[in-house]
Design a protein around this motif. Sequence first.
Motif, PDB file in Angstrom:
ATOM      1  N   ALA A   1       0.659  -1.274   0.282  1.00 34.72           N
ATOM      2  CA  ALA A   1       0.110   0.255   0.065  1.00 34.72           C
ATOM      3  C   ALA A   1       0.851   0.995   0.027  1.00 34.72           C
ATOM      4  CB  ALA A   1      -0.578   0.137   0.900  1.00 34.72           C
ATOM      5  N   GLY A   2       0.495   2.170  -0.815  1.00 28.99           N
ATOM      6  CA  GLY A   2       1.489   3.353  -1.308  1.00 28.99           C
ATOM      7  C   GLY A   2       0.449   4.341   0.127  1.00 28.99           C
ATOM      8  N   LYS A   3       1.610   4.809   0.816  1.00 29.89           N
ATOM      9  CA  LYS A   3       1.228   5.677   1.970  1.00 29.89           C
ATOM     10  C   LYS A   3       1.406   7.297   1.638  1.00 29.89           C
ATOM     11  CE  LYS A   3      -0.499   3.356   4.598  1.00 29.89           C
ATOM     12  NZ  LYS A   3      -1.840   3.547   4.901  1.00 29.89           N
ATOM     13  N   ARG A   4       2.607   7.857   0.856  1.00 26.71           N
ATOM     14  CA  ARG A   4       3.498   8.363   1.510  1.00 26.71           C
ATOM     15  C   ARG A   4       4.287   8.247   0.264  1.00 26.71           C
ATOM     16  NH1 ARG A   4       8.560   9.107   2.350  1.00 26.71           N
ATOM     17  NH2 ARG A   4       9.196   7.573   4.077  1.00 26.71           N
ATOM     18  N   ALA A   5       4.365   9.527  -0.531  1.00 30.49           N
ATOM     19  CA  ALA A   5       5.332  10.298  -1.414  1.00 30.49           C
ATOM     20  C   ALA A   5       6.975   9.505  -1.282  1.00 30.49           C
ATOM     21  CB  ALA A   5       4.943  11.663  -2.113  1.00 30.49           C
ATOM     22  N   GLY A   6       7.022   8.152  -1.863  1.00 26.86           N
ATOM     23  CA  GLY A   6       8.625   8.056  -2.240  1.00 26.86           C
ATOM     24  C   GLY A   6       9.056   6.768  -2.507  1.00 26.86           C
ATOM     25  N   SER A   7      10.014   5.956  -1.841  1.00 21.10           N
ATOM     26  CA  SER A   7       9.842   4.854  -2.693  1.00 21.10           C
ATOM     27  C   SER A   7      10.786   4.093  -1.481  1.00 21.10           C
ATOM     28  CB  SER A   7      11.441   4.970  -3.878  1.00 21.10           C
ATOM     29  OG  SER A   7      13.031   5.525  -3.189  1.00 21.10           O
ATOM     30  N   ALA A   8      10.644   2.396  -1.553  1.00 21.39           N
ATOM     31  CA  ALA A   8      10.907   1.661  -0.971  1.00 21.39           C
ATOM     32  C   ALA A   8      11.316   0.371  -1.541  1.00 21.39           C
ATOM     33  CB  ALA A   8       9.995   1.554  -0.004  1.00 21.39           C
ATOM     34  N   ASP A   9      12.468  -0.490  -0.341  1.00 26.03           N
ATOM     35  CA  ASP A   9      12.995  -1.975  -1.435  1.00 26.03           C
ATOM     36  C   ASP A   9      12.182  -2.541  -0.498  1.00 26.03           C
ATOM     37  OD1 ASP A   9      14.555  -0.952  -3.318  1.00 26.03           O
ATOM     38  OD2 ASP A   9      16.110  -0.852  -2.243  1.00 26.03           O
ATOM     39  N   VAL A  10      11.036  -3.740  -1.086  1.00 24.03           N
ATOM     40  CA  VAL A  10       9.909  -5.037  -0.091  1.00 24.03           C
ATOM     41  C   VAL A  10      10.869  -6.187  -0.452  1.00 24.03           C
ATOM     42  CG1 VAL A  10       7.892  -6.267  -0.140  1.00 24.03           C
ATOM     43  CG2 VAL A  10       8.211  -3.178  -0.227  1.00 24.03           C
ATOM     44  N   SER A  11      11.060  -6.743   0.710  1.00 27.36           N
ATOM     45  CA  SER A  11      12.521  -7.809   0.430  1.00 27.36           C
ATOM     46  C   SER A  11      11.205  -8.670   0.952  1.00 27.36           C
ATOM     47  CB  SER A  11      13.725  -7.700   1.358  1.00 27.36           C
ATOM     48  OG  SER A  11      13.746  -7.121   1.990  1.00 27.36           O
ATOM     49  N   VAL A  12      11.370  -9.703   0.338  1.00 22.68           N
ATOM     50  CA  VAL A  12      10.925 -10.980  -0.091  1.00 22.68           C
ATOM     51  C   VAL A  12      11.366 -11.767   0.615  1.00 22.68           C
ATOM     52  CG1 VAL A  12       8.862 -12.387  -0.194  1.00 22.68           C
ATOM     53  CG2 VAL A  12       8.675 -10.101  -1.620  1.00 22.68           C
ATOM     54  N   THR A  13      11.643 -12.732   2.246  1.00 17.25           N
ATOM     55  CA  THR A  13      12.270 -13.878   2.399  1.00 17.25           C
ATOM     56  C   THR A  13      11.517 -14.558   2.533  1.00 17.25           C
ATOM     57  OG1 THR A  13      12.355 -13.036   5.047  1.00 17.25           O
ATOM     58  CG2 THR A  13      13.902 -12.527   3.953  1.00 17.25           C
ATOM     59  N   TYR A  14      12.566 -16.174   2.013  1.00 13.17           N
ATOM     60  CA  TYR A  14      11.782 -17.587   1.686  1.00 13.17           C
ATOM     61  C   TYR A  14      13.215 -18.983   2.067  1.00 13.17           C
ATOM     62  CZ  TYR A  14      13.719 -18.009  -2.868  1.00 13.17           C
ATOM     63  OH  TYR A  14      14.179 -17.892  -3.629  1.00 13.17           O
ATOM     64  N   GLY A  15      13.084 -18.911   3.476  1.00 14.00           N
ATOM     65  CA  GLY A  15      14.306 -19.980   3.926  1.00 14.00           C
ATOM     66  C   GLY A  15      15.113 -19.234   4.046  1.00 14.00           C
TER      67      GLY A  15
ATOM     68  N   LYS B   1      16.950 -17.115   1.326  1.00 13.30           N
ATOM     69  CA  LYS B   1      16.871 -16.755   0.019  1.00 13.30           C
ATOM     70  C   LYS B   1      16.115 -15.853   0.753  1.00 13.30           C
ATOM     71  CE  LYS B   1      19.784 -19.999  -1.485  1.00 13.30           C
ATOM     72  NZ  LYS B   1      21.152 -20.011  -2.053  1.00 13.30           N
ATOM     73  N   LYS B   2      16.545 -14.343  -0.493  1.00 14.22           N
ATOM     74  CA  LYS B   2      15.927 -13.420  -0.505  1.00 14.22           C
ATOM     75  C   LYS B   2      15.855 -13.017  -2.044  1.00 14.22           C
ATOM     76  CE  LYS B   2      17.466  -9.025   1.540  1.00 14.22           C
ATOM     77  NZ  LYS B   2      18.195  -7.942   2.573  1.00 14.22           N
ATOM     78  N   ILE B   3      14.254 -12.485  -2.230  1.00  9.73           N
ATOM     79  CA  ILE B   3      14.548 -11.171  -3.328  1.00  9.73           C
ATOM     80  C   ILE B   3      13.525  -9.946  -3.541  1.00  9.73           C
ATOM     81  CG2 ILE B   3      13.716 -11.703  -5.640  1.00  9.73           C
ATOM     82  CD1 ILE B   3      12.796 -14.073  -5.639  1.00  9.73           C
ATOM     83  N   VAL B   4      13.998  -9.243  -4.294  1.00 15.12           N
ATOM     84  CA  VAL B   4      14.041  -7.917  -4.024  1.00 15.12           C
ATOM     85  C   VAL B   4      13.381  -7.319  -4.746  1.00 15.12           C
ATOM     86  CG1 VAL B   4      14.842  -5.004  -3.343  1.00 15.12           C
ATOM     87  CG2 VAL B   4      15.909  -7.037  -2.404  1.00 15.12           C
ATOM     88  N   CYS B   5      11.725  -6.177  -4.268  1.00 14.17           N
ATOM     89  CA  CYS B   5      11.430  -5.418  -5.064  1.00 14.17           C
ATOM     90  C   CYS B   5      11.660  -3.838  -5.065  1.00 14.17           C
ATOM     91  CB  CYS B   5       9.578  -5.641  -5.382  1.00 14.17           C
ATOM     92  SG  CYS B   5       8.313  -5.619  -6.546  1.00 14.17           S
ATOM     93  N   HIS B   6      11.564  -2.796  -6.223  1.00  9.99           N
ATOM     94  CA  HIS B   6      11.508  -1.822  -5.660  1.00  9.99           C
ATOM     95  C   HIS B   6      10.349  -0.835  -5.754  1.00  9.99           C
ATOM     96  CE1 HIS B   6      13.710   2.222  -5.220  1.00  9.99           C
ATOM     97  NE2 HIS B   6      13.325   2.251  -6.316  1.00  9.99           N
ATOM     98  N   VAL B   7      10.112  -0.302  -5.003  1.00  9.19           N
ATOM     99  CA  VAL B   7       8.922   0.118  -5.362  1.00  9.19           C
ATOM    100  C   VAL B   7       8.636   1.750  -5.289  1.00  9.19           C
ATOM    101  CG1 VAL B   7       6.517   0.666  -5.035  1.00  9.19           C
ATOM    102  CG2 VAL B   7       7.239  -1.735  -4.112  1.00  9.19           C
ATOM    103  N   THR B   8       8.072   2.040  -6.216  1.00  2.60           N
ATOM    104  CA  THR B   8       8.492   4.026  -6.094  1.00  2.60           C
ATOM    105  C   THR B   8       6.665   4.386  -5.884  1.00  2.60           C
ATOM    106  OG1 THR B   8       9.520   3.672  -7.815  1.00  2.60           O
ATOM    107  CG2 THR B   8       8.316   6.032  -7.252  1.00  2.60           C
ATOM    108  N   VAL B   9       6.404   5.585  -4.782  1.00  2.00           N
ATOM    109  CA  VAL B   9       4.804   5.766  -4.548  1.00  2.00           C
ATOM    110  C   VAL B   9       5.063   6.750  -5.009  1.00  2.00           C
ATOM    111  CG1 VAL B   9       3.357   5.939  -2.705  1.00  2.00           C
ATOM    112  CG2 VAL B   9       5.076   4.515  -2.458  1.00  2.00           C
ATOM    113  N   TYR B  10       3.968   7.722  -5.685  1.00  2.00           N
ATOM    114  CA  TYR B  10       4.044   8.898  -6.043  1.00  2.00           C
ATOM    115  C   TYR B  10       2.909   9.248  -5.995  1.00  2.00           C
ATOM    116  CZ  TYR B  10       3.026  11.915 -10.180  1.00  2.00           C
ATOM    117  OH  TYR B  10       2.521  12.804 -10.875  1.00  2.00           O
ATOM    118  N   GLN B  11       2.505  10.844  -5.795  1.00  2.00           N
ATOM    119  CA  GLN B  11       1.568  11.209  -5.451  1.00  2.00           C
ATOM    120  C   GLN B  11       0.676  12.082  -6.472  1.00  2.00           C
ATOM    121  OE1 GLN B  11       0.148  12.103  -1.527  1.00  2.00           O
ATOM    122  NE2 GLN B  11      -1.419  12.628  -3.933  1.00  2.00           N
TER     123      GLN B  11
END
Length: 447
Positions: free
Chosen positions: A116-130, A132-142
Amino acid sequence: MKLLGKLCISLLSVLMVVGFIPVNDVNAAVKLSATSKTINVGRGYTLKLKGTSKKGHAKSSSSAVKVSAVKKTKKVKVRKRVTVKVRVRGKWKKKKVWRKVKVKKKVTVKNSFYLAGKRAGSADVSVTYGKKKIVCHVTVYQPQLNTVVGYTYNLASRLSHTSDSTYWTSNQAVALVDEYSGLLMPIHSGSCIIYRKVNNKVKSQIKINVKSSGDVKVGVDVSRHNGIVNFKTLKKNNINFAIIRGGNGCRKYGTTDYSSIDLNLKRNIEGAKAAGMEIGLYWYLNSSTNGLMSSGDAKLQGERFADRLSSLDIEKNTPIYIDLEEHSALLKSGSKNTKAEFQKEMCQIFEAKLREKGFKNIGIYASTSWYKDYLKNDYFMNKVDVGEEGITSHWLAHYNYASKEGAQTPQFYYNGRLITPDIWQTGSRFRISGTGSTYVDMNYLYQ
């Protein structure tokens, strides 16, 4: 023995060869539904972890993005104590027993995460399983909209309108919004957020940046229907003027006295003046019966209104509008010209009684369709100067109109001439602090 040794050597050779064959990493098939994503503030995206049976966990590196588990409703069986009827010795009796029943329950969807986009900015959402880790870069636009006081804008399509949507403003002193249509009405310079909600939950939003216009004023029109109005609060919210109902027809209604005067007329006039607001007045022209009004009806209403305004010491050049919208009272059978001539006759009688008391600034209030269909007459369309006999101003009701380039307000043609209103009533479902009722009519006055 020699044969066994040869077999061992052959098997070892095969294993060595196999050892040099590259084996695909099982993790290579594991991936996210997106490795980068752009979302708007107030909106979201469902991120999915694919290709693994392991349970994943997601975490955001910034408060710009909030991560939550995705849940869905499904039917599950549970043991529950229920009441059933059983037959005991020939008679039916109620008895409580344990049974497995299906109930609706919200369950977490494995490896699905709502961003959920809460405010303008960016974040790396890291998903770990075991491990291991994969990252999704998210940009939030107002999302933003730049506009000017005096121009409306329809936000419904911009904010993905649905039939159950409602709209709200973060600052009533900057911009208002029609609660159900999403029509934006800027009222003063500044910035605010307009929210689209469903079941009181924010689904989308947009930032509004407003610039003032020196030749446009913002006002309300009020009556007893609006309850007790706090004009000082309205003034603080940048409302410049109020058009106040004088009365309705020739009979007593729930909101008028026996002289058909609005029960809150005096209170509203005094309150608006005390708050430093400019005022105008209007009268709802109606008949003494449920049918067509008579010249006597028009004369009586004009006399009563003029007498009451004189007793309240109203300035003679105060704008006064004749409200034309009652079908049964005003629309005489026949052609459109017949209808226009009949209304002209009624208005002239009413107007004459006001002029006898010195009131000399008389305008007409009607909807766009009423002007176009029932008022095609020079008396209504050709404005005169204040003090002259005739109509000095056009007040137009036209809801949910979005301003266009070259057509800031709704317009219509009369004999090839473009008619633009002096006052535009933009809608009737705006909320603003200071009015006792839920909604209030809003208006722009163009100077």
